[in-house]
Structures are given as C-alpha cells and as structure tokens.
Motif scaffolding. Structure first.
Motif, PDB file in Angstrom:
ATOM      1  N   ARG A 175     103.325  59.943  91.908  1.00 18.39           N
ATOM      2  CA  ARG A 175     102.413  59.046  90.876  1.00 18.39           C
ATOM      3  C   ARG A 175     103.339  58.164  89.990  1.00 18.39           C
ATOM      4  N   VAL A 200      98.872  60.307  81.079  1.00 19.80           N
ATOM      5  CA  VAL A 200      99.218  60.447  82.489  1.00 19.80           C
ATOM      6  C   VAL A 200      98.576  59.121  83.310  1.00 19.80           C
ATOM      7  N   SER A 244     101.512  66.235  96.344  1.00 17.02           N
ATOM      8  CA  SER A 244     100.750  66.734  95.464  1.00 17.02           C
ATOM      9  C   SER A 244     100.689  66.129  93.996  1.00 17.02           C
ATOM     10  N   GLY A 245      99.700  65.780  93.297  1.00  8.41           N
ATOM     11  CA  GLY A 245      99.618  65.024  92.094  1.00  8.41           C
ATOM     12  C   GLY A 245     100.056  63.725  92.245  1.00  8.41           C
ATOM     13  N   CYS A 246      99.808  62.909  93.193  1.00  3.95           N
ATOM     14  CA  CYS A 246     100.328  61.630  93.260  1.00  3.95           C
ATOM     15  C   CYS A 246      98.738  60.557  93.034  1.00  3.95           C
ATOM     16  N   GLY A 247      97.573  61.350  92.912  1.00  2.00           N
ATOM     17  CA  GLY A 247      96.481  60.517  92.446  1.00  2.00           C
ATOM     18  C   GLY A 247      95.703  60.323  93.454  1.00  2.00           C
ATOM     19  N   LYS A 248      95.871  61.117  94.717  1.00  4.80           N
ATOM     20  CA  LYS A 248      94.487  61.027  95.623  1.00  4.80           C
ATOM     21  C   LYS A 248      93.312  61.432  95.248  1.00  4.80           C
ATOM     22  N   SER A 249      93.183  62.498  94.629  1.00  7.45           N
ATOM     23  CA  SER A 249      91.839  62.973  94.169  1.00  7.45           C
ATOM     24  C   SER A 249      91.141  62.061  93.251  1.00  7.45           C
ATOM     25  N   THR A 250      91.997  61.409  92.403  1.00 12.00           N
ATOM     26  CA  THR A 250      91.440  60.394  91.213  1.00 12.00           C
ATOM     27  C   THR A 250      91.109  59.247  92.246  1.00 12.00           C
ATOM     28  N   ASN A 271      95.296  62.095  78.195  1.00  9.59           N
ATOM     29  CA  ASN A 271      96.564  62.533  77.997  1.00  9.59           C
ATOM     30  C   ASN A 271      97.861  61.577  78.266  1.00  9.59           C
ATOM     31  N   ALA A 311      97.764  57.965  86.567  1.00  9.00           N
ATOM     32  CA  ALA A 311      97.789  58.571  87.807  1.00  9.00           C
ATOM     33  C   ALA A 311      97.582  57.362  88.815  1.00  9.00           C
ATOM     34  N   PHE A 348      94.715  58.497  82.260  1.00  8.30           N
ATOM     35  CA  PHE A 348      93.914  59.562  81.637  1.00  8.30           C
ATOM     36  C   PHE A 348      94.111  59.675  80.236  1.00  8.30           C
TER      37      PHE A 348
HETATM   38  P1  ADP Z   1      96.333  64.604  93.765  1.00 12.82           P
HETATM   39  O1  ADP Z   1      95.089  64.662  94.407  1.00 12.82           O
HETATM   40  O2  ADP Z   1      96.929  63.528  94.671  1.00 12.82           O
HETATM   41  O3  ADP Z   1      97.123  66.077  93.623  1.00 12.82           O
HETATM   42  P2  ADP Z   1      95.263  63.943  91.306  1.00 12.82           P
HETATM   43  O4  ADP Z   1      94.684  62.709  91.554  1.00 12.82           O
HETATM   44  O5  ADP Z   1      94.479  65.414  91.182  1.00 12.82           O
HETATM   45  O6  ADP Z   1      96.546  64.111  92.445  1.00 12.82           O
HETATM   46  O7  ADP Z   1      96.047  63.935  90.037  1.00 12.82           O
HETATM   47  C1  ADP Z   1      96.961  62.923  89.586  1.00 12.82           C
HETATM   48  C2  ADP Z   1      97.682  63.034  88.245  1.00 12.82           C
HETATM   49  O8  ADP Z   1      96.678  62.933  87.160  1.00 12.82           O
HETATM   50  C3  ADP Z   1      98.025  64.521  88.023  1.00 12.82           C
HETATM   51  O9  ADP Z   1      99.374  64.258  87.276  1.00 12.82           O
HETATM   52  C4  ADP Z   1      97.240  65.103  87.460  1.00 12.82           C
HETATM   53  O10 ADP Z   1      97.732  66.180  86.573  1.00 12.82           O
HETATM   54  C5  ADP Z   1      96.484  64.053  86.574  1.00 12.82           C
HETATM   55  N1  ADP Z   1      95.292  64.291  86.252  1.00 12.82           N
HETATM   56  C6  ADP Z   1      94.186  64.434  87.153  1.00 12.82           C
HETATM   57  N2  ADP Z   1      92.786  64.489  86.627  1.00 12.82           N
HETATM   58  C7  ADP Z   1      93.206  64.517  85.258  1.00 12.82           C
HETATM   59  C8  ADP Z   1      92.504  64.399  83.842  1.00 12.82           C
HETATM   60  N3  ADP Z   1      91.110  64.614  84.058  1.00 12.82           N
HETATM   61  N4  ADP Z   1      92.953  64.469  82.827  1.00 12.82           N
HETATM   62  C9  ADP Z   1      94.479  64.400  82.879  1.00 12.82           C
HETATM   63  N5  ADP Z   1      95.118  64.260  83.709  1.00 12.82           N
HETATM   64  C10 ADP Z   1      94.718  64.278  85.088  1.00 12.82           C
END
Ligand code: ADP
Length: 240
Positions: free
Chosen positions: A201, A15, A37-43, A13, A17, A11
């Motif tokens: 992550r 990070v 949590s935070g491992c990148g599943k949503s991404t 910033n 992911a 990302f």
């Molecule tokens: P999970 O779904 O496993 O909890 P995410 O995919 O939401 O994880 O996020 C993975 C990492 O990427 C986290 O550290 C989160 O803070 C970061 N992250 C997610 N979306 C963004 C974004 N749009 N900009 C910056 N960092 C992001």
C-alpha cells in the motif's frame, strides 16, 4: 474490456489504499491480481466493479459496462434460503420471472457440480459446496466478467485445487473474462494467463507477467517456472 488509468483511492480514515494504479484486462483473459495483504487488491476489484469510485484517474469499460459476477472470500449466502434461492438472487434483483430465475439458477448450480442440491440449505453444505453455490450465484446472471476476491482462501488445499480446476473449465467453456485476486503465488501461477503483481500500500502495478499456456498441471515444469518468476517479481515489489 476494462482499463484502470491512474486510479487512486483514499478512504475517509486517511488510508491511501491505491495510488496511480493502471492496468488493462482484455476480453477472454484470466488475470490474477497478486500482492501482499492490505496492498489494495480488494479496493481495486471494487473499482473495477463500479462499487467504489476512484478519487483520481478513471475506470473505463470498452464497449459499455459488462455484466459482472462477483465472488467474495466469504460465501455470503443467505442462511435461511436454500441453494436455488441463493443462486437466484441476482435474477430476483433483475426481476426475472420466478420460473425463468429458477431454471437459470438450477442450470448454474449444475455447472458447478451441485445438481441435486437445489433444496439444500447452507448449513447442510461443506465449505467447498457453499463456495460453489456462491460461484453459481455469480454465474446465474450470465456475466461476461467474473471478479473473484480470494475466493478459495478459507478452503482446504484439496477443495481449493478442485475448485480452481473447475473455475478454469468454466472460464474455457463460457469464454468468460476473469479477474482473480489472490495473495497466493502457487494459485496464480497455475490459474492465470497473466499475473499483475502489486506493490505494498498504496498499491500500484509493479510487474505484468504473461505466462505460457503450457501449464497443464500444478507441478508441470512451466508452472514451477511461473512460480519462480512471480515470486521474484513479488519479492522485488515488496523490497522497493
Ligand atoms: P487487500 O485486498 O490487498 O488485502 P484492501 O483493498 O482490502 O487490501 O485494503 C487496502 C487498505 O485499505 C488496507 O489498509 C485497508 O485497511 C484499507 N481499507 C479498505 N477498505 C477500507 C474502508 N472502507 N475504510 C477504510 N480503510 C479501508
């Protein structure tokens, strides 16, 4: 149906992911993507949906991009619109005639047990019912691929179990392909046919676990055995 090959996502910033994320989901599978949590599943889910592009690697759809339904953890319903109008949203976006849209949205609501609630507003519905409307909205456009991002995380256990059973029924009846993100070992052990365990992550696949089809209840020995397997793989993924 979908293949992620060496996908990476960093990302703005800084990070990182995802790094070298590879997996395949076949047509008709119910796959759970599990990780801390935070491992990148949503991404990863957003890459699959084409809502985000990978920095490296590729996302491939066999036989063209499927129709995709997306269910988020938050129900994301429009508070000023009734259940039917909410469920009709993807059809409105496709510019389907209103009457046809209403018919399909009503059918989707009936499929999730909400026949008779078409004119109810989100504030009149319980948390579980709002999530049902959200699932109906995802189903309204008759997707081949259903992506769910921790859809039941905010619900109480009884509601969560009821919705999980209903999701399994929909999956069986509709021949859907499901990719279900969760951080719950017990949820994935019962719902999924295959569990992809991710590392912390930057997320990669640490284990790909096929589960037997004999898990006919949450307390069946095969489900408990699946929990043991998944839990062990998650523990190893986090420790390494
Ligand atoms: P999970 O779904 O496993 O909890 P995410 O995919 O939401 O994880 O996020 C993975 C990492 O990427 C986290 O550290 C989160 O803070 C970061 N992250 C997610 N979306 C963004 C974004 N749009 N900009 C910056 N960092 C992001």
């Amino acid at each position: 149906m979908i293949t992620l090959q060496g996908a990476a996502k960093r990302f703005a910033n800084g990070v990182q992911a995802l790094e070298d994320l590879s997996f395949t989901v076949k047509r008709g599978e119910f796959v759970s993507l599990l990780g801390p949590s935070g491992c990148g599943k949503s991404t990863a889910l957003r890459l699959v949906a084409g809502l985000l592009a990978p920095d490296a690697g590729a996302v491939r759809y066999m036989g063209g991009k499927p129709e995709i339904g997306f269910v988020f953890q938050d129900h994301t319903l429009m508070p000023w619109a009734d259940a039917l109008t909410n469920a009709r949203l993807p059809l409105d976006l496709k510019k389907l005639p209103r009457r046809e849209g209403d018919r399909r949205a009503a059918a989707a609501l009936a499929r999730v047990g909400l026949a008779g609630f078409e004119r109810a507003f989100p504030r009149e519905l319980s948390g579980g019912m709002k999530m049902r409307v959200s699932i109906a909205r995802a189903l309204a456009a008759q997707p081949q691929l259903l992506l769910l991002d921790e859809p039941f995380a905010a619900l109480d256990e009884i509601t969560r179990n009821a919705l999980g059973d209903d999701l399994l029924k929909l999956w069986r009846e509709d021949g859907l392909t499901v990719l279900f993100v969760t951080h719950s070992v017990s949820e994935s052990s019962y719902l999924a046919g295959r569990v992809l365990v991710m590392t912390p992550r930057p997320g990669r696949i640490a284990a790909d676990i096929a589960l037997p089809a004999t898990r006919d209840s949450r307390l069946a020995p095969a489900t408990i055995e699946a929990q043991r397997l998944i839990s062990g793989a998650l523990h190893t993924a986090i420790a390494t």
